[in-house]
Design an enzyme around this catalytic site. Structure first.
Site, PDB file in Angstrom:
ATOM      1  CE  LYS A  80      -5.087   1.799 -30.805  1.00  0.00           C
ATOM      2  NZ  LYS A  80      -4.852   3.244 -30.975  1.00  0.00           N
ATOM      3  N   GLY A  81      -0.813  -3.551 -31.946  1.00  0.00           N
ATOM      4  CA  GLY A  81       0.344  -3.907 -32.768  1.00  0.00           C
ATOM      5  C   GLY A  81       0.248  -5.195 -33.580  1.00  0.00           C
ATOM      6  CG  ASP A 102       3.486  -5.686 -31.557  1.00  0.00           C
ATOM      7  OD1 ASP A 102       3.634  -6.198 -30.426  1.00  0.00           O
ATOM      8  OD2 ASP A 102       3.311  -4.458 -31.716  1.00  0.00           O
ATOM      9  CG  ASP A 144      10.908  -4.158 -25.761  1.00  0.00           C
ATOM     10  OD1 ASP A 144      12.086  -4.325 -26.121  1.00  0.00           O
ATOM     11  OD2 ASP A 144      10.506  -3.074 -25.292  1.00  0.00           O
ATOM     12  CE  LYS A 169      12.597  -4.137 -29.300  1.00  0.00           C
ATOM     13  NZ  LYS A 169      12.494  -2.668 -29.580  1.00  0.00           N
ATOM     14  CG  PHE A 196      11.141   2.039 -31.409  1.00  0.00           C
ATOM     15  CD1 PHE A 196      10.619   1.529 -30.228  1.00  0.00           C
ATOM     16  CD2 PHE A 196      10.289   2.668 -32.304  1.00  0.00           C
ATOM     17  CE1 PHE A 196       9.261   1.646 -29.940  1.00  0.00           C
ATOM     18  CE2 PHE A 196       8.924   2.787 -32.019  1.00  0.00           C
ATOM     19  CZ  PHE A 196       8.420   2.268 -30.843  1.00  0.00           C
ATOM     20  NE  ARG A 237      -1.073   1.535 -34.317  1.00  0.00           N
ATOM     21  CZ  ARG A 237      -0.520   1.054 -33.214  1.00  0.00           C
ATOM     22  NH1 ARG A 237       0.151  -0.071 -33.251  1.00  0.00           N
ATOM     23  NH2 ARG A 237      -0.638   1.683 -32.056  1.00  0.00           N
TER      24      ARG A 237
HETATM   25  P1  5GP Z   1       7.019  -5.617 -23.555  1.00  0.00           P
HETATM   26  O1  5GP Z   1       5.889  -5.678 -22.586  1.00  0.00           O
HETATM   27  O2  5GP Z   1       7.545  -6.957 -23.990  1.00  0.00           O
HETATM   28  O3  5GP Z   1       8.115  -4.698 -23.110  1.00  0.00           O
HETATM   29  O4  5GP Z   1       6.500  -4.817 -24.772  1.00  0.00           O
HETATM   30  C1  5GP Z   1       5.732  -5.314 -25.712  1.00  0.00           C
HETATM   31  C2  5GP Z   1       5.081  -4.163 -26.419  1.00  0.00           C
HETATM   32  O5  5GP Z   1       5.907  -2.999 -26.509  1.00  0.00           O
HETATM   33  C3  5GP Z   1       4.850  -4.572 -27.841  1.00  0.00           C
HETATM   34  O6  5GP Z   1       3.604  -5.235 -27.963  1.00  0.00           O
HETATM   35  C4  5GP Z   1       4.884  -3.265 -28.573  1.00  0.00           C
HETATM   36  O7  5GP Z   1       3.612  -2.684 -28.543  1.00  0.00           O
HETATM   37  C5  5GP Z   1       5.828  -2.413 -27.776  1.00  0.00           C
HETATM   38  N1  5GP Z   1       7.176  -2.419 -28.410  1.00  0.00           N
HETATM   39  C6  5GP Z   1       8.286  -3.003 -27.955  1.00  0.00           C
HETATM   40  N2  5GP Z   1       9.322  -2.816 -28.795  1.00  0.00           N
HETATM   41  C7  5GP Z   1       8.830  -2.099 -29.826  1.00  0.00           C
HETATM   42  C8  5GP Z   1       9.404  -1.597 -31.033  1.00  0.00           C
HETATM   43  O8  5GP Z   1      10.580  -1.775 -31.376  1.00  0.00           O
HETATM   44  N3  5GP Z   1       8.563  -0.896 -31.839  1.00  0.00           N
HETATM   45  C9  5GP Z   1       7.259  -0.672 -31.538  1.00  0.00           C
HETATM   46  N4  5GP Z   1       6.552   0.024 -32.414  1.00  0.00           N
HETATM   47  N5  5GP Z   1       6.693  -1.135 -30.418  1.00  0.00           N
HETATM   48  C10 5GP Z   1       7.469  -1.841 -29.571  1.00  0.00           C
HETATM   49 MG    MG Z   2       1.883  -4.241 -28.407  1.00  0.00          MG
END
Ligand code: 5GP
Ligand code: MG
Length: 187
Positions: A45-46, A105, A108, A136, A157, A170
């Site tokens: 949803k982000g 969004d 990470d 990040k 975060f 959100r």
């Molecule tokens: P990844 O697969 O790159 O680890 O994670 C991506 C997803 O993790 C993002 O689309 C998001 O939904 C969530 N995420 C990663 N870091 C953050 C953060 O600092 N805040 C929030 N709310 N979601 C995060």
């Molecule tokens: Mg996400």
């Protein structure tokens, strides 16, 4: 959410700075675009707020669009990734030989975009570009670089502008860093 902890929000990126950066990002993407139409795929949803702002600017740049969504999740109820990515909704748009922009969004660990972009590439788009509002890099587990990045941020975060903590925040029009204050402690 732990009842003995208060969530503290510290502003990180203002509504104004988001607006300026998203405008510049869309201009950059529009300059690179060289197809008949752009298929914009949002990761829910982000990405919903970021994507909604971007597509209205693509309209200003006269870029014909199709919009579709994928639902993928790697986070549980807390602030740490479960390490496992689930794709629970796929697009129903044909992307073969098309220009595709995959929008998330935040980048990470890299697991989500790595998995989803590999799935999309199997369908042979002409071009697949990835765009994230936030990056990040310190948190990366799987090497992944997005083609377009709004802001590079430290390992904190964040919530707001589509991003949640435990399904909350959100709707904030700006970005904040989340921290926790123990209710039983002083100050
Ligand atoms: P990844 O697969 O790159 O680890 O994670 C991506 C997803 O993790 C993002 O689309 C998001 O939904 C969530 N995420 C990663 N870091 C953050 C953060 O600092 N805040 C929030 N709310 N979601 C995060
Ligand atoms: Mg996400």
């Amino acid at each position: 959410m732990n009842r003995n902890q208060d969530v503290v929000l510290k502003p990180l990126i203002t509504e104004f700075d988001l607006k300026v950066r998203v405008g510049n990002l869309v201009r950059e993407i529009a300059d690179d675009f060289n197809g008949d139409k752009l298929i914009v795929i949002g990761l829910l949803k982000g990405s919903f707020m970021f994507l909604a702002d971007m597509v209205r600017l693509f309209y200003v740049h006269n870029i014909p669009l199709l919009i579709d969504f994928i639902v993928a999740s790697s986070y549980g109820a807390g602030t740490e990734s479960s390490g496992e990515v689930n794709m629970t909704r796929d697009i129903n748009t044909d992307i073969r030989s098309k220009w595709v922009l995959l929008v998330d969004d935040i980048l990470d660990t890299g697991r989500t975009l790595n998995l989803v972009s590999r799935q999309l590439l199997k369908r042979k788009p002409a071009v697949l570009k990835t765009c994230v509002l936030l990056d990040k890099p310190d948190r990366r587990v799987i090497p992944f670089q997005a083609d377009y990045v709004g802001f590079t941020i430290p390992d904190k975060f964040v919530v707001g502008y589509g991003l949640d903590y435990d399904s909350h925040y959100r709707e904030l029009p700006y970005l904040s860093v989340v921290s926790f204050k123990n209710r039983n402690s002083e100050s």
